[in-house]
Design a protein around this motif. Structure first.
Motif: not given
Length: 851
Positions: A14-19, A170-176, A178-185
């Motif tokens: 998830p998050g690689v930019g498929k959509t 990096r995209r995950m850490a920037h919040g792009n 998941y929501r901030p509360d799920k990033i660390d997990a």
């Protein structure tokens, strides 16, 4: 109507930019004037993805109600009615909400394609059915939503949307993503660099295979036979000789030099199927090839170089490995050999001629059995020794015949001898007949001198024809016997293979069939002790061997204890007891021995897998327990902590009512925490087999109220119907209460307002049954067993109310007490959980209320 085209955007995670990439393509097509609509796109609150939709037309979603909640899905009928040229439908592997026309979104897309609508969609590599178990092993997460590989492979276009693991994190850490509360997990679990790297490699390799299929289809359609070196494919040619293992290992090293190279082994069998390689060698070499992740193939052909090159070009091979010729120097004067011929005709395929210990030694001709039986050969010699002189005497008393007629009669006699006794008696008859013809019927008579040249020629032709006919008859008899032998061997092998495939215990079935086939008393598989390999001469000792499998009476415990010993490899030997086999039978036994080694290896792998399964399950349980402790304990801990901190705070003065409410909150949170911890510990004890159970007679009229009291006010409306004359049940009081609490809590959670659950009890044939009945939405019968799996919350979308251990723990506790829990459908709708426990004997007094 032409079918629509399917274009899939494939990603590793998830998050690689498929959509985003899919919507970019949709915008490009819309700008070119194509009629594009958005059937469904999940933006997951990502602003860049939402902005990419732009002014594309969006078909409103359909709202569905399931278990008192609202969900939205793509409105398939609306998209079909709109009939655009292109529809954008996100998440190919998505499972639709119950009540939709199809269970899976890919089935919705198939209907759109059938209607002539081109579809753009997305999927992650972990959702492919064939890779589901691999992804679970890598990430520790099992994907519930999968799509058949055939659906993705059938797509006209599959585009990989790729991103390095570091960039994705990096995209995950920037919040792009998941929501901030799920990033660390997420960064600490699924989105670890190792996980993302492995998933990326899976996606690249899968797409490479897809591209390879397209390349093969294109070459076939265009009739291209030349090799295209898009990927290294190493083909090793096997003759069935002892050098095969050397060639296979050499070819495997060549293939290992290139990432993703394929290893293929091929044996060219003669078209007549009569003479060929040693089946035992081929069986062992096939096992070796497959153990090196290669594939084994067998083709028919009379011209070995041509058949070999046809196969190599058919699989688009880049390199071909052959063994140096075993023929001697004299044989090379008459034929160049397979290696030289193949190299000359190989074209763009690189040919490796590998030397080996057997090279240049010449082919050792196998022992050729006699074509005819000993009895028939003796009869042939008798006819040659007695029949030819008798024929000579008969011709002497007959009227005068020409020499030509005499020769024809003798020729018929030689053919008769050949039919009866084979080649050598016929040769004796031919030579003896030629001498008798010369002595008695060729002038001058009664001398070996031949006066006329015509008579010399006639006698020479007679000898030549007699020898040739005798040879043809002998070869025909030999071929007939070989064909019958090959047919019998093939039938035996097929029977053995069938018994192995159909049996649950392949190795004993194989040995038993071998014993029956050759009428043996016993067959045993012996294995050499590990220390015997390091000590020369130890293998000759009887104590160095141990029996790993056997069938029959009094199986041999060492190679010397049986009549026939057939080595399988350096450590395994099959010993046959009862009678000594002929040399011709040994080849088929060697083939069976190779299959026995495979069956033994599979049996041991199955045993190892069975032994590792509980360890893997325990490890999975420990991992899940840790995840539950780290996540699901937070809510009650946070509530209790907040209540206690508020009470201790000096900044706010709470009145008595507020204090009582805070204390009640803390008490309720701590109760939830206590129940959760107890469930986790009990499930851990169940998995470890360390749960203590102390069954005693206990009355349900006391156990059920105590369980409902444990649930507090929510259980006040639960109706109970427990007969006064119900016999006591045999159960552990504490564990029974835990089971009843979990069953009742589950029923309360799914019961609609105004329809509380009901608990009834009855006795049947030595058992006491407790039924916990709810009128909720129920569960389909094919999913009943799923609700008893740990950490499953079937149909629940809210994961904040527990870890899904209740029913799994309840069944485990019930079985530990000698009982069971089974689901049933509630008449009128809902689910009924039936708890069955052993009834106590009438002489045992039931346990009273606990103080």
């Amino acid at each position: 109507m032409p079918r629509g085209e399917l274009r899939i955007y494939l990603g590793a995670a998830p998050g690689v930019g498929k959509t985003y990439a899919m919507l970019e393509e949709a915008q490009r097509r819309a700008e070119r004037g194509t009629d594009v609509v958005v059937g469904l796109v999940e933006t997951h609150r990502r602003p860049h993805t939402a902005a990419m939709i732009g002014d594309l037309e969006i078909v409103p979603r359909r709202t569905l109600h399931y278990r008192s909640a609202e969900f939205t899905e793509m409105d398939l009928d609306a998209v079909l009615a709109r009939r655009p040229e292109v529809a954008v439908v996100d998440e190919l592997a998505h499972t639709n909400v119950p009540g939709s026309r199809h269970d899976k979104r890919w089935q919705d897309i198939q209907e759109l394609l059938d209607a002539g609508i081109t579809v753009l969609t997305t999927v992650n590599i972990q959702h492919l059915e064939s890779l589901n178990d691999v992804v679970a092993q890598i990430t520790g997460t099992t994907q519930r939503e999968t799509v058949p590989d055939a659906v993705v492979r059938a797509a006209e276009q599959v585009e990989l949307v790729d991103m390095t693991p570091e960039a994705l994190r990096r995209r995950m850490a920037h919040g792009n993503i998941y929501r901030p509360d799920k990033i660390d997990a997420a960064l600490g679990n699924y989105f670890r660099v190792g996980n993302l790297t492995a998933l990326r490699e899976l996606a690249l390799l899968w797409l490479a295979d897809k591209v390879d299929e397209q390349l093969d289809a294109y070459r076939a359609a265009q009739g291209i036979s030349a090799t295209w070196e898009a990927r290294e494919r190493v083909v090793v040619a096997l003759t069935g000789g002892p050098e095969g293992e050397t060639l296979i290992r050499r070819a495997a090293r060549i293939a290992a030099r290139s990432k993703g190279a394929d290893l293929l082994a091929v044996h060219v069998a003669r078209s007549d199927g009569l003479a060929g390689a040693d089946p035992a060698h081929l069986a062992r070499q096939r096992v070796l090839v497959e153990s090196l992740d290669g594939t084994y193939h067998q083709v028919l052909g009379t011209d070995v170089p041509a058949a070999l090159l046809d196969f190599a070009r058919g699989v688009n091979a880049t390199q071909l490995v052959l063994g140096a010729s075993r023929r001697g120097r004299f044989a090379h004067l008459f034929s160049r050999g397979v290696g030289v011929t193949t190299t000359a005709l190989s074209g763009t395929i690189d040919v490796h001629l590998v030397t080996h210990p057997e090279a240049g030694r010449g082919r050792r001709a196998p022992a050729v059995p006699a074509a005819l039986s000993r009895r028939r050969r003796l009869l042939g010699f008798t006819l040659a020794g007695l029949g030819v002189p008798a024929l000579t005497a008969a011709l002497n008393v007959l009227p005068d015949l020409t020499l030509t007629n005499d020769i024809l009669i003798f020729l018929a006699a030689v053919v008769g001898v050949a039919l009866v006794g084979g080649l050598w008696p016929a040769l004796v008859a031919a030579l003896g007949g030629s001498l008798l013809l010369n002595w008695f019927f060729a002038p001058p008579y009664y001398t070996l001198t031949i006066a006329e040249t015509d008579n010399l020629l006639a006698l020479g032709v007679f000898v030549g024809v007699a020898v040739a006919v005798s040879g043809v008859v002998d070869v025909a008899a030999r071929r007939t016997r070989e064909a019958a032998r090959a047919s019998a061997d093939a039938q035996t092998l097929a029977t053995v293979a069938g018994s192995v495939l159909r049996g649950q215990r392949p190795l004993p079935a194989l040995l038993d069939r071998l014993r029956e086939t050759f009428a043996l008393r016993a067959v045993s598989v012996l294995e050499l002790a590990t220390d015997a390999e390091k000590r020369p001469g130890r293998a000759r000792e009887d104590t160095a061997w141990r029996v790993v499998a056997s069938v029959g009476e009094s199986p041999a415990g060492s190679p010397s204890a049986g009549e026939t010993a057939v080595p399988v490899d350096d450590r395994l030997t099959i010993v046959l007891s009862g009678r000594r086999l002929e040399a011709v039978d040994r080849r088929i036994v060697e083939a069976f021995a190779a299959q026995a080694a495979v069956a033994l290896r599979q049996q041991r792998l199955a045993e190892q897998a069975a032994a590792a399964r509980p360890l893997a399950e325990a490890d999975r349980m420990r991992t899940a327990l840790l995840a539950a402790v780290s996540h699901d304990l937070r809510t009650p801990l946070a509530s209790a902590k907040a209540a206690v901190s508020s009470l201790r705070s000096h900044d706010v003065d709470f009145d008595p009512d507020d204090q009582a409410e805070l204390l009640a909150t803390a008490d309720e949170s701590l109760d939830r925490l206590s129940r959760l911890v107890a469930n986790l510990l009990d499930m851990s004890r169940l998995q470890a087999g360390a749960l203590g159970v102390h069954p005693v007679p206990i009355g349900l009229e006391d156990a059920v109220p105590r369980a409902l009291d444990e649930l507090g006010p929510p259980a006040a409306d639960v109706r109970t119907d427990i007969p006064a004359d119900l016999p006591a049940a045999t159960a552990d009081p504490g564990l029974l209460e835990r089971v009843l609490v979990n069953l009742a809590a589950n029923a309360l959670r799914h019961s609609p307002p105004g329809h509380p659950p009901t608990i009834t009890a009855s006795a049947h044939t030595g058992q006491v049954e407790v039924r916990v009945i709810d009128s909720g939405p129920g569960i389909p019968e094919d999913q009943w067993e799923h609700v008893f799996l740990p950490f499953q919350r079937l149909g629940d979308r809210d994961n904040t109310t527990g870890v899904g251990l209740g029913l799994a723990l309840s069944r485990g506790l019930a079985e530990a007490m000698g009982g069971s829990i089974t689901p049933e459908t509630t008449p009128g709708g809902g689910l009924t959980m039936v708890l069955r426990l052993p009834a106590a004997t009438p002489t045992d007094p039931p346990e009273g209320p606990q103080e």
